[in-house]
Design a protein around this motif. Structure first.
Motif, PDB file in Angstrom:
ATOM      1  N   LEU A   1      -4.101   3.867   2.472  1.00 24.51           N
ATOM      2  CA  LEU A   1      -5.306   4.278   1.774  1.00 24.51           C
ATOM      3  C   LEU A   1      -5.981   5.411   2.533  1.00 24.51           C
ATOM      4  N   ASP A   2      -6.754   6.215   1.813  1.00 27.12           N
ATOM      5  CA  ASP A   2      -7.507   7.279   2.477  1.00 27.12           C
ATOM      6  C   ASP A   2      -8.811   6.702   3.024  1.00 27.12           C
ATOM      7  N   SER A   3      -9.650   7.549   3.600  1.00 24.40           N
ATOM      8  CA  SER A   3     -10.893   7.087   4.226  1.00 24.40           C
ATOM      9  C   SER A   3     -11.884   6.501   3.222  1.00 24.40           C
ATOM     10  N   ASN A   4     -11.665   6.751   1.940  1.00 19.80           N
ATOM     11  CA  ASN A   4     -12.522   6.186   0.884  1.00 19.80           C
ATOM     12  C   ASN A   4     -11.920   4.938   0.252  1.00 19.80           C
ATOM     13  N   GLY A   5     -10.794   4.481   0.799  1.00 22.01           N
ATOM     14  CA  GLY A   5     -10.153   3.280   0.278  1.00 22.01           C
ATOM     15  C   GLY A   5      -9.284   3.510  -0.942  1.00 22.01           C
ATOM     16  N   ARG A   6      -8.994   4.768  -1.251  1.00 16.65           N
ATOM     17  CA  ARG A   6      -8.140   5.082  -2.404  1.00 16.65           C
ATOM     18  C   ARG A   6      -6.685   5.166  -1.966  1.00 16.65           C
TER      19      ARG A   6
ATOM     20  N   THR B   1      -3.040   6.422  -1.397  1.00 16.57           N
ATOM     21  CA  THR B   1      -2.460   7.738  -1.150  1.00 16.57           C
ATOM     22  C   THR B   1      -0.997   7.728  -1.568  1.00 16.57           C
TER      23      THR B   1
END
Length: 81
Positions: free
Chosen positions: A11-16, A18
């Motif tokens: 996940l990216d830093s926003n929790g999405r 990748t």
């Protein structure tokens, strides 16, 4: 993929989600790129299949599919209909 093949989505830093994943392996190869390439060849078709299933599932609204559940559900309660 997490349970059977030890691939973990990142996940990216926003929790999405990748387009990267973590592989767990119990070997130390001389050339890690061979292992990476092999795993990418396994994951790519699985993700392609998932994409097709996701898109086909979005073609019809969920409430329009309720009538078809009768053939899959084996409950005797009328509350589920």
């Amino acid at each position: 993929m997490k349970a059977n093949q030890k691939y973990f989505p990142l996940l990216d830093s926003n929790g999405r989600l990748t387009n990267k994943f973590l592989i767990v392996s119990n070997i130390r190869p001389a050339d890690a790129s061979l292992v990476i390439g092999g795993n990418e060849r396994v994951v790519a078709p699985a993700l392609a299949d998932a994409k097709v299933l996701l898109r086909s599932g979005q073609e019809e609204a969920l409430d329009a599919r309720v009538h078809g559940l009768d053939r899959w559900c084996t409950t005797t309660s009328s509350a589920h209909r």
